[in-house]
Design an enzyme around this catalytic site. Structure first.
Site, mmCIF file in Angstrom:
data_model
loop_
_atom_site.group_PDB
_atom_site.id
_atom_site.type_symbol
_atom_site.label_atom_id
_atom_site.label_comp_id
_atom_site.label_asym_id
_atom_site.label_seq_id
_atom_site.Cartn_x
_atom_site.Cartn_y
_atom_site.Cartn_z
ATOM 1 C CB CYS A 206 -0.938 -0.113 0.876
ATOM 2 S SG CYS A 206 -2.079 1.381 1.635
ATOM 3 C CB CYS A 209 -0.676 2.354 5.932
ATOM 4 S SG CYS A 209 -1.348 0.873 5.271
ATOM 5 C CB CYS A 228 -4.860 -0.336 1.997
ATOM 6 S SG CYS A 228 -3.572 -1.023 3.553
ATOM 7 C CB CYS A 231 -4.811 2.734 5.639
ATOM 8 S SG CYS A 231 -3.874 2.182 3.971
ATOM 9 C CG ASP A 356 20.647 -8.233 -15.183
ATOM 10 O OD1 ASP A 356 20.583 -10.008 -15.764
ATOM 11 O OD2 ASP A 356 20.279 -7.453 -14.022
#
Length: 449
Positions: A206, A209, A228, A231, A356
């Site tokens: 989140c 939070c 979430c 929160c 990479d």
């Protein structure tokens, strides 16, 4: 136009004419020449256009192609960069090749590399931005997903009045307050549940939070109807909603958006997101749903993205792969094929691919062992890497052909026992393969340089 801009434009157009006429290419070099003579040339070239910028990790090229098809239903003159040459020099080349309409203000729909958004917006203020998604990709260039998003936002900050049309199912696009008007598109076709994304999925914290996000529904990776539980942060209200998923095959997808039925000629849930983005742009620009459906019904094969090429009776489908999330979606898509197929994996590690190659170890190649694939070919400049990866995944040696030379790969494709062949290639490997196929007469154009 200043004398300097005029001379730079002349030099760029001349180089494009020569490369296109005699070498059948020219998607990047003319732009490089023009920028060398006038680094600010985009201000001059883009001044007369309404510009829509399409950016994000996966799906930019097909989203751009679908968006152009949709907008062509209402706007007859659209400038675009269909080969996926999406860095500054490629975008300059696109403008150099423009044919201006006699009346009206022309429209440009441009695929733009995430790190190059700011190189466009410092000279041109777009009418709209389209955000497809952000996944871990080319770590040497972008870093983690949050640094990638910040590169985009650095460019968006120069155009605070432009409308953002964003994938509402991607949490990162709802993580920061922006001054721009924002419209969201996403999937809303499942009843609410409470679930989490798979372990090791990026971008599931989140942004308020840092609690792990939950989902009422998931499409793939970290995309879905997130919330979430700690929160109350949640997916924003969608402006454009996919309301039903229909039949999906490797060559077609059926779905409904806002209650309207659509079909596109490519497979994969990830490509439905691309179509949904194109639908959202079309509605934003005043194109009716019936017109959008007509556009989607056209041939949607685009440069190196699920093109089907006849190679002496073999139906060869070329698919770009460049990161774990995209790779897994492609593997899932070809896994829906009811017919037997052979597989080709081509791996390069140039700047445009990402130097990479460790990302191949995060892809779920192991799912290939669930299918009876009679022939697997690996090649490209980093053929040893992709060969070893597939060996570890469980591809048996007696079905595995190793051929670094792409010209010989084409010869090997002609010998496989199946009619269908899927070629999964990184960007420069895809360009090399297409050039060989064009030289041999299997395709006519689109070599790119």
């Amino acid at each position: 136009m200043s004398l300097r801009s005029g001379f730079a434009t002349f030099a760029g157009k001349s180089s494009y004419w020569f490369l296109h006429t005699f070498l059948h290419g020219g998607s990047s070099l003319p732009g490089k020449i023009t920028l060398k003579l006038d680094p600010n040339i985009l201000r001059t070239l883009g001044a007369k256009y309404d510009v829509i910028v399409i950016t994000g990790t996966n799906g930019k090229t097909l989203t751009t192609a679908l968006t152009v098809s949709v907008l062509n239903q209402k706007y007859p003159a659209i400038l675009t960069n269909p080969t996926g040459s999406n860095m500054e020099q490629g975008i300059v080349t696109t403008f150099l090749n423009a044919k201006h309409p006699k009346t009206g203000r022309p429209l440009a729909v441009l695929e733009v590399d995430e790190a190059n958004v700011i190189k466009v917006t410092q000279y041109i203020e777009p009418k709209a931005f389209v955000f497809t998604n952000i996944f871990r990709d080319q770590m040497d260039r972008y870093g983690e997903i949050y640094t990638t998003y910040q590169k985009i936002l650095d460019g968006v900050a120069l155009a605070p009045n432009a409308t953002i049309i964003a994938n509402g199912d991607s949490p990162i696009f709802h993580s920061k307050e922006l001054p721009n008007p924002i419209e969201y598109y996403g999937f809303d076709d499942q009843p609410d549940q409470d679930m989490k994304a798979k372990p090791n999925t990026d971008g599931v914290l989140c942004p308020v939070c840092e609690h792990i996000l939950h989902y009422h529904s998931l499409t793939y990776s970290n995309q879905g109807k997130y919330f979430c539980p700690n929160c109350g942060f949640e997916r924003p209200e969608l402006t454009y909603r996919l309301t039903k998923l229909g039949e999906q095959t490797p060559t077609s997808s059926e779905f409904e958006v806002d209650g309207h039925a659509f079909k596109i000629g490519v497979g994969g849930t990830y490509n439905i997101y691309n179509a949904l983005a194109a639908y959202a742009v079309g509605r934003f620009m005043g194109v009716a749903p019936a017109q959008i459906a007509r556009a989607f019904n056209g041939n949607q094969q685009v440069f190196g993205r699920q093109e089907v090429i006849d190679v002496d009776g073999k139906q060869v489908t070329i698919i770009l792969v460049k990161n774990p999330v995209g790779l897994d979606q492609v593997l899932h898509m070809i896994g829906t094929d009811k017919e037997k197929f052979s597989l080709v994996g081509l791996l390069n590690a140039n700047y445009a691919d990402g130097i990479d190659t460790s990302w191949i170890w995060d892809g779920d190649f192991e799912q290939l062992t669930q299918r009876d694939i009679p022939a697997v070919i690996t090649g490209g400049e980093r053929y040893k890497d992709i060969t070893f990866r597939l060996k570890v995944a469980g591809i048996p040696d007696d079905k595995h052909i190793v051929e670094p030379d792409l010209e010989k790969v084409v010869d090997e494709i002609k010998q496989v026992p199946t009619e269908r062949v899927y070629v999964l290639a990184t960007y420069t490997a895809m360009l090399q393969m297409r050039k060989i196929l064009a030289t041999k007469g299997y395709i006519k154009e689109g070599l790119g340089v």
